[in-house]
Scaffold this motif. Structure first.
Motif: not given
Length: 137
Positions: A29-30, A40-49, A67-74, A76-80
């Motif tokens: 996000a950014g 401006e923000e990288v989210y490390l998420l679980e690969n549920t597969d 929700k976190d992105m929105r609270s920070k005014g960011l 969504p830019l995509g995924n990694w």
């Protein structure tokens, strides 16, 4: 063009290595300014597969990150995600699943463990793939 802070780049690498032999994944996000996307923000998420060939992010984790992105005014830019054993380029499955031409898809190759490679891609109509210049700042 897309930019990422060196600390966020290193954060992605560390998380991806900690998930081996599975693919790691997350969201980015950014802000966009003059056509340049700034992560401006990288989210490390679980690969549920829990797979070394594909990834899936749970809807709950995705929603929490949005929700976190929105609270920070960011925005969504995509995924990694990582490719533990293959190059930093979209696989056929990646192309099939990447549907948003406005999003950036970052792929980290850990094929050479001591020389990780991160690239950003734009995918249009599931088939037209191009690199987006990525600058680590």
């Amino acid at each position: 063009m897309i930019t990422i802070k060196k600390t966020d780049y290193e954060k992605i690498i560390a998380h991806a290595k900690s998930c081996l032999p599975e693919e790691a994944c997350g969201l980015i996000a950014g802000r966009e300014e003059n056509g340049v996307k700034h992560i401006e923000e990288v989210y490390l998420l679980e690969n549920t597969d829990h797979s070394n060939e594909h990834f899936n992010i749970s809807p709950q984790d995705q929603l929490k990150a949005i929700k976190d992105m929105r609270s920070k005014g960011l925005t969504p830019l995509g995924n990694w995600h990582s490719h533990p054993e293959s190059p930093s380029r979209p696989s056929e499955e990646d192309k099939r699943l990447f549907f948003d031409s406005k999003a950036r898809y970052l792929i980290l190759s850990l094929q050479e463990k001591d020389n990780p490679v991160l690239n950003a891609f734009i995918v249009v109509n599931h088939t037209d793939v191009s690199k987006d210049p990525l600058e680590i700042i």
